[in-house]
Design a protein around this motif. Structure first.
Motif, PDB file in Angstrom:
ATOM      1  N   LEU A 190       0.856  -1.182   0.000  1.00 12.42           N
ATOM      2  CA  LEU A 190       0.000   0.000   0.000  1.00 12.42           C
ATOM      3  C   LEU A 190       0.892   1.231   0.000  1.00 12.42           C
ATOM      4  CD1 LEU A 190      -2.796  -0.916   2.548  1.00 12.42           C
ATOM      5  CD2 LEU A 190      -3.176  -0.194   0.195  1.00 12.42           C
ATOM      6  N   ASN A 191       0.814   2.020  -1.073  1.00 13.52           N
ATOM      7  CA  ASN A 191       1.584   3.249  -1.173  1.00 13.52           C
ATOM      8  C   ASN A 191       0.654   4.417  -0.859  1.00 13.52           C
ATOM      9  OD1 ASN A 191       3.986   1.900  -2.185  1.00 13.52           O
ATOM     10  ND2 ASN A 191       2.812   1.556  -4.058  1.00 13.52           N
ATOM     11  N   GLY A 192       0.662   4.845   0.398  1.00 16.02           N
ATOM     12  CA  GLY A 192      -0.289   5.865   0.817  1.00 16.02           C
ATOM     13  C   GLY A 192      -1.684   5.283   0.882  1.00 16.02           C
ATOM     14  N   ASN A 193      -2.688   6.121   0.637  1.00 19.72           N
ATOM     15  CA  ASN A 193      -4.077   5.680   0.733  1.00 19.72           C
ATOM     16  C   ASN A 193      -4.650   5.227  -0.592  1.00 19.72           C
ATOM     17  OD1 ASN A 193      -3.804   6.563   3.344  1.00 19.72           O
ATOM     18  ND2 ASN A 193      -4.992   8.433   3.060  1.00 19.72           N
ATOM     19  N   ASN A 194      -4.012   5.560  -1.705  1.00 15.91           N
ATOM     20  CA  ASN A 194      -4.683   5.450  -2.998  1.00 15.91           C
ATOM     21  C   ASN A 194      -3.956   4.613  -4.040  1.00 15.91           C
ATOM     22  OD1 ASN A 194      -6.913   7.200  -2.277  1.00 15.91           O
ATOM     23  ND2 ASN A 194      -5.443   8.888  -2.352  1.00 15.91           N
ATOM     24  N   THR A 195      -2.869   3.949  -3.689  1.00 12.01           N
ATOM     25  CA  THR A 195      -2.150   3.109  -4.640  1.00 12.01           C
ATOM     26  C   THR A 195      -1.864   1.747  -4.020  1.00 12.01           C
ATOM     27  OG1 THR A 195      -1.089   5.044  -5.636  1.00 12.01           O
ATOM     28  CG2 THR A 195      -0.145   2.905  -6.145  1.00 12.01           C
ATOM     29  N   LEU A 196      -2.230   0.702  -4.733  1.00 12.88           N
ATOM     30  CA  LEU A 196      -2.017  -0.675  -4.296  1.00 12.88           C
ATOM     31  C   LEU A 196      -1.215  -1.395  -5.376  1.00 12.88           C
ATOM     32  CD1 LEU A 196      -2.640  -3.161  -2.452  1.00 12.88           C
ATOM     33  CD2 LEU A 196      -4.735  -3.470  -3.795  1.00 12.88           C
ATOM     34  N   THR A 197      -0.079  -1.979  -4.991  1.00 11.79           N
ATOM     35  CA  THR A 197       0.751  -2.729  -5.923  1.00 11.79           C
ATOM     36  C   THR A 197       0.678  -4.208  -5.581  1.00 11.79           C
ATOM     37  OG1 THR A 197       2.273  -0.866  -6.184  1.00 11.79           O
ATOM     38  CG2 THR A 197       3.065  -3.029  -6.869  1.00 11.79           C
ATOM     39  N   LEU A 198       0.317  -5.025  -6.580  1.00 15.52           N
ATOM     40  CA  LEU A 198       0.301  -6.482  -6.453  1.00 15.52           C
ATOM     41  C   LEU A 198       1.424  -7.051  -7.297  1.00 15.52           C
ATOM     42  CD1 LEU A 198      -3.525  -7.225  -6.859  1.00 15.52           C
ATOM     43  CD2 LEU A 198      -2.246  -7.011  -4.717  1.00 15.52           C
ATOM     44  N   SER A 199       2.146  -8.027  -6.764  1.00 10.26           N
ATOM     45  CA  SER A 199       3.246  -8.616  -7.523  1.00 10.26           C
ATOM     46  C   SER A 199       3.377 -10.084  -7.194  1.00 10.26           C
ATOM     47  CB  SER A 199       4.561  -7.886  -7.225  1.00 10.26           C
ATOM     48  OG  SER A 199       4.890  -7.983  -5.849  1.00 10.26           O
ATOM     49  N   ASN A 200       3.944 -10.817  -8.163  1.00  8.88           N
ATOM     50  CA  ASN A 200       4.247 -12.229  -7.975  1.00  8.88           C
ATOM     51  C   ASN A 200       5.600 -12.482  -8.617  1.00  8.88           C
ATOM     52  OD1 ASN A 200       4.306 -15.196  -8.894  1.00  8.88           O
ATOM     53  ND2 ASN A 200       2.629 -15.144  -7.408  1.00  8.88           N
ATOM     54  N   GLU A 201       6.620 -12.721  -7.803  1.00  8.13           N
ATOM     55  CA  GLU A 201       7.980 -12.864  -8.312  1.00  8.13           C
ATOM     56  C   GLU A 201       8.138 -14.088  -9.189  1.00  8.13           C
ATOM     57  OE1 GLU A 201      10.705 -12.793  -5.084  1.00  8.13           O
ATOM     58  OE2 GLU A 201      10.252 -10.712  -4.522  1.00  8.13           O
ATOM     59  N   HIS A 202       7.416 -15.154  -8.882  1.00 13.63           N
ATOM     60  CA  HIS A 202       7.552 -16.384  -9.665  1.00 13.63           C
ATOM     61  C   HIS A 202       7.128 -16.165 -11.115  1.00 13.63           C
ATOM     62  CE1 HIS A 202       7.658 -20.674 -10.519  1.00 13.63           C
ATOM     63  NE2 HIS A 202       6.460 -20.569 -11.052  1.00 13.63           N
ATOM     64  N   PHE A 203       6.053 -15.412 -11.329  1.00 13.53           N
ATOM     65  CA  PHE A 203       5.552 -15.154 -12.670  1.00 13.53           C
ATOM     66  C   PHE A 203       6.046 -13.830 -13.239  1.00 13.53           C
ATOM     67  CE2 PHE A 203       2.577 -18.287 -11.104  1.00 13.53           C
ATOM     68  CZ  PHE A 203       2.398 -19.110 -12.198  1.00 13.53           C
ATOM     69  N   GLY A 204       6.782 -13.041 -12.447  1.00 15.79           N
ATOM     70  CA  GLY A 204       7.288 -11.781 -12.945  1.00 15.79           C
ATOM     71  C   GLY A 204       6.193 -10.777 -13.230  1.00 15.79           C
ATOM     72  N   MET A 205       5.097 -10.818 -12.480  1.00 13.15           N
ATOM     73  CA  MET A 205       3.963  -9.941 -12.716  1.00 13.15           C
ATOM     74  C   MET A 205       3.953  -8.809 -11.691  1.00 13.15           C
ATOM     75  SD  MET A 205       0.735  -9.031 -11.424  1.00 13.15           S
ATOM     76  CE  MET A 205       0.181 -10.393 -10.391  1.00 13.15           C
ATOM     77  N   GLU A 206       3.567  -7.624 -12.142  1.00  9.64           N
ATOM     78  CA  GLU A 206       3.315  -6.516 -11.235  1.00  9.64           C
ATOM     79  C   GLU A 206       2.147  -5.700 -11.764  1.00  9.64           C
ATOM     80  OE1 GLU A 206       6.334  -4.017  -8.983  1.00  9.64           O
ATOM     81  OE2 GLU A 206       5.700  -2.613 -10.560  1.00  9.64           O
ATOM     82  N   ALA A 207       1.203  -5.410 -10.899  1.00  7.49           N
ATOM     83  CA  ALA A 207       0.049  -4.581 -11.255  1.00  7.49           C
ATOM     84  C   ALA A 207      -0.050  -3.443 -10.254  1.00  7.49           C
ATOM     85  CB  ALA A 207      -1.241  -5.410 -11.238  1.00  7.49           C
ATOM     86  N   VAL A 208      -0.123  -2.218 -10.767  1.00  2.74           N
ATOM     87  CA  VAL A 208      -0.282  -1.030  -9.941  1.00  2.74           C
ATOM     88  C   VAL A 208      -1.732  -0.581 -10.096  1.00  2.74           C
ATOM     89  CG1 VAL A 208       0.458   1.315  -9.455  1.00  2.74           C
ATOM     90  CG2 VAL A 208       2.123  -0.396 -10.228  1.00  2.74           C
ATOM     91  N   LEU A 209      -2.463  -0.517  -8.983  1.00  2.00           N
ATOM     92  CA  LEU A 209      -3.878  -0.173  -9.006  1.00  2.00           C
ATOM     93  C   LEU A 209      -4.106   1.122  -8.239  1.00  2.00           C
ATOM     94  CD1 LEU A 209      -3.593  -3.534  -8.398  1.00  2.00           C
ATOM     95  CD2 LEU A 209      -6.002  -3.381  -9.005  1.00  2.00           C
ATOM     96  N   ARG A 210      -5.067   1.900  -8.736  1.00  2.00           N
ATOM     97  CA  ARG A 210      -5.465   3.126  -8.082  1.00  2.00           C
ATOM     98  C   ARG A 210      -6.833   2.950  -7.449  1.00  2.00           C
ATOM     99  NH1 ARG A 210      -1.477   7.066  -7.453  1.00  2.00           N
ATOM    100  NH2 ARG A 210      -0.376   7.421  -9.416  1.00  2.00           N
ATOM    101  N   ARG A 211      -7.017   3.606  -6.302  1.00  2.00           N
ATOM    102  CA  ARG A 211      -8.321   3.567  -5.658  1.00  2.00           C
ATOM    103  C   ARG A 211      -9.335   4.394  -6.461  1.00  2.00           C
ATOM    104  NH1 ARG A 211      -9.599   2.379  -0.470  1.00  2.00           N
ATOM    105  NH2 ARG A 211      -7.447   2.651   0.243  1.00  2.00           N
ATOM    106  N   GLU A 212     -10.529   3.837  -6.627  1.00  2.00           N
ATOM    107  CA  GLU A 212     -11.559   4.555  -7.371  1.00  2.00           C
ATOM    108  C   GLU A 212     -12.310   5.514  -6.458  1.00  2.00           C
ATOM    109  OE1 GLU A 212     -13.746   1.191  -9.149  1.00  2.00           O
ATOM    110  OE2 GLU A 212     -12.980   1.957 -11.058  1.00  2.00           O
TER     111      GLU A 212
END
Length: 221
Positions: A199-221
């Motif tokens: 959780l980066n502050g109140n409005n940004t959520l980062t999801l990641s999976n090192e095994h699959f090399g995935m990263e998703a940066v999400l913003r709060r609506e």
């Protein structure tokens, strides 16, 4: 296009626990127990136990079978202790140094814990609950035609997740989630998604999976 879309959906919401390490919470036998649980007395003068009256209780369970407990007395003083716990399908035993072992009956689901008749509610980390939508998705298996990933995390530990492609096709999963530290698991009918989160502050959520090399940066609506 549809083949790629289907592959990415399997990737983004799939059973990742096959390659999980030994201390992964997806391998813990009672994952819904993990987290911070709170009980509050519904009586102004508290609830009496062993000669003391209590207004509130907090207990935290970890997947390494450690617990921490705090009890707020009516007089404002706080009792606290920590140690190990042992659990089976009907009983939980608290084991603390210099204290007698205490065995209690319990009932448990994804967001309710009943300990000897006392009803506890689990709280998620501050600012995690809400509606989130992707700002960026990156990774070795992420296709260019993926348009959007939306995730709704409710404070009662229910979730819904939806992915959309450029052609407007969507697919949705609903279920429950549990977490510990920076690991979050979305559990649904056909499997589960296991990611690290930040959780980066109140409005940004980062999801990641090192095994699959995935990263998703999400913003709060």
């Amino acid at each position: 296009m549809m083949k790629t879309f289907g592959f990415f959906w399997i990737f983004i919401l799939s059973l990742f626990s096959v390659n999980s390490i030994a201390d992964d919470i997806t391998e813990f036998d009672y994952p819904f127990l993990l987290g911070n649980w709170y009980w509050f007395s519904n009586q102004q003068d508290g609830i009496e136990s062993e000669g003391e009256k209590y207004r509130a209780m907090h207990v935290m369970f970890k997947s390494d079978y450690q617990f921490e407990m705090r009890l707020l007395r009516v007089d404002g003083k706080v009792e606290q202790w920590a140690g190990n716990y042992d659990i089976d399908d009907t009983n939980i035993t608290f084991i603390s140094q210099n204290e007698d072992e205490q065995m209690h009956s319990y009932l448990l689901n994804y967001n309710r814990f009943v300990l000897d008749g006392a009803h506890f509610t689990k709280l998620a980390p501050e600012h995690l609950a809400g509606n989130w939508r992707t700002k960026t998705i990156s990774g070795q298996d992420v296709a260019d035609n993926i348009a959007e990933f939306a995730l709704s995390l409710r404070p009662d530990f229910l979730f819904s997740a939806e992915i959309s492609n450029q052609a407007g096709k969507t697919k949705e999963h609903r279920g429950v989630y549990y977490l510990e530290d920076d690991q979050i698991v979305l559990l649904y009918e056909d499997g589960q998604q296991d990611n690290q989160f930040v959780l980066n502050g109140n409005n940004t959520l980062t999801l990641s999976n090192e095994h699959f090399g995935m990263e998703a940066v999400l913003r709060r609506e």
